[in-house]
Enzyme design. Structure first.
Site, PDB file in Angstrom:
ATOM      1  N   ASP A 101       0.822  -1.222   0.000  1.00 45.71           N
ATOM      2  CA  ASP A 101       0.000   0.000   0.000  1.00 45.71           C
ATOM      3  C   ASP A 101       0.854   1.269   0.000  1.00 45.71           C
ATOM      4  OD1 ASP A 101       0.627  -0.895   2.667  1.00 45.71           O
ATOM      5  OD2 ASP A 101      -0.805   0.542   3.484  1.00 45.71           O
ATOM      6  N   HIS A 131       8.062  -1.185  12.829  1.00 42.12           N
ATOM      7  CA  HIS A 131       6.905  -1.705  12.099  1.00 42.12           C
ATOM      8  C   HIS A 131       7.089  -3.215  11.944  1.00 42.12           C
ATOM      9  CE1 HIS A 131       3.397  -1.485   9.639  1.00 42.12           C
ATOM     10  NE2 HIS A 131       3.992  -1.553   8.460  1.00 42.12           N
ATOM     11  N   ASP A 184       4.775   3.750   8.591  1.00 48.16           N
ATOM     12  CA  ASP A 184       3.989   3.001   9.582  1.00 48.16           C
ATOM     13  C   ASP A 184       4.879   2.645  10.775  1.00 48.16           C
ATOM     14  OD1 ASP A 184       2.300   3.127   7.459  1.00 48.16           O
ATOM     15  OD2 ASP A 184       2.004   0.960   7.243  1.00 48.16           O
ATOM     16  N   HIS A 191      -2.986   7.858   7.344  1.00 52.40           N
ATOM     17  CA  HIS A 191      -3.041   6.391   7.435  1.00 52.40           C
ATOM     18  C   HIS A 191      -4.211   5.971   8.352  1.00 52.40           C
ATOM     19  CE1 HIS A 191      -1.328   2.241   7.566  1.00 52.40           C
ATOM     20  NE2 HIS A 191      -0.768   2.601   6.423  1.00 52.40           N
TER      21      HIS A 191
END
Ligand SMILES: [Zn+2]
Length: 309
Positions: free
Chosen positions: A67, A145, A216, A274
């Protein structure tokens, strides 16, 4: 400079939010646009903006999850279709593997680009300063992450003071080489003996802007380091208040943790992106209020939204 958010959703596209991508528009500063992450459909989002793809000179990738990178082959290919326009090279920064992904996608699909891509791959051992130009420095640091993921700190160098030409002329300095000397900070003496102190005619330097744009991550000390005293921190908020446990197990943060990072870093402003598709607009207002109990000003960004920095 402005930040424009092309995709603000988490994991997969929804009707309201596309997957991750944002651009830092530096048109007034260096006539360039820098992109951060390029999820699928990013080129469609660009069509809704005034951004010219060939102005995008650098792409910074935070991590290799789909993504955040599946939009690259399409974007890079379309960027070359403006055949009547000047073809400009592009620099791509990202974790090791990004070069293989891009070149494999282009090769398998028989795509040939009329411009060059310069790859700058890094891994855990080669982080720190990843780019320095005459106007900007960019640092990367490792976040926390489920795969190797970084955050970026973009620092604009201090802006030189500007010469007050009218004031200088009024002081009796003829336009010409003497102007240049004063502009370079040199004190001068005119023929009639008048002393001109350069500092009196040049405005003091202005501090450059600092931005932290994170990939992330769970809440981690590196996020705080990247965002220290930043004018703006862009942080993910995949989960909401009370979801700390599930956020941790999936390698993400809540809105509350993002706000804690902004507060601990002494950032001036927090933008949350996000955002999971399961949050509806009333949830979004609540998420903002909850985060605001820890840090203000905080704002949850929408797709295509542009923010002046
Ligand atoms: Zn991810």
């Amino acid at each position: 400079m402005q930040l424009q958010f092309l995709g603000t959703g988490a994991g997969q596209p929804s009707k309201a939010r596309n997957v991750s991508s944002l651009v830092l528009k530096l048109l007034e500063e260096i006539n360039e646009v820098w992109m951060f992450d390029c999820g699928e459909g990013t080129q469609h989002q660009i069509l809704e903006t005034t951004i010219k793809p060939r102005k995008i000179s650098r792409i910074f990738i935070t991590h290799l999850h789909g993504d955040h990178i599946f939009g690259l082959p399409g974007f890079l290919s379309s960027r070359s279709f403006q055949a009547n326009e000047e073809q400009t090279d592009i620099d791509i920064y990202g974790p090791s593997g990004i070069k293989n992904f891009v070149l494999s996608s282009l090769r398998v699909s028989g795509s040939r680009l009329p411009y060059r891509i310069h790859f700058h791959e890094f891994d855990e051992g080669s982080l720190g300063k990843i780019l320095e130009t005459d106007k900007f420095t960019v640092y990367a640091d490792k976040l926390d992450h489920t795969i190797f993921c970084v955050g970026y700190r973009i620092m604009q160098k201090d802006l030189e003071g500007t010469l007050d030409a009218d004031k200088l002329r009024a002081a009796g300095v003829p336009f010409g080489p003497l102007f240049g000397q004063v502009k370079n900070g040199q004190d001068i003496v005119l023929e009639d003996g008048t002393e001109i102190i350069a500092a009196d005619y040049i405005s003091p330097p202005r501090p450059g802007k600092t931005l932290a744009i994170l990939g992330d991550t769970r809440k981690t000390a590196a996020s705080v380091r990247l965002a220290v005293a930043a004018d703006v921190l862009v942080h993910e908020a995949t989960y909401g208040k009370g979801d700390e446990k599930i956020a941790r197990s999936h390698g993400h943060s809540t809105n509350m943790q993002a706000a804690e990072v902004a507060r601990e870093a002494g950032a001036k402003r927090l933008l949350l992106n996000h955002i999971s598709a399961r949050f509806l607009s009333k949830d979004i207002s609540q998420m903002r209020r909850d985060a605001g109990s820890i840090f203000e000003p905080v704002h949850i960004v929408k797709d295509l939204e542009e923010v002046e920095i």
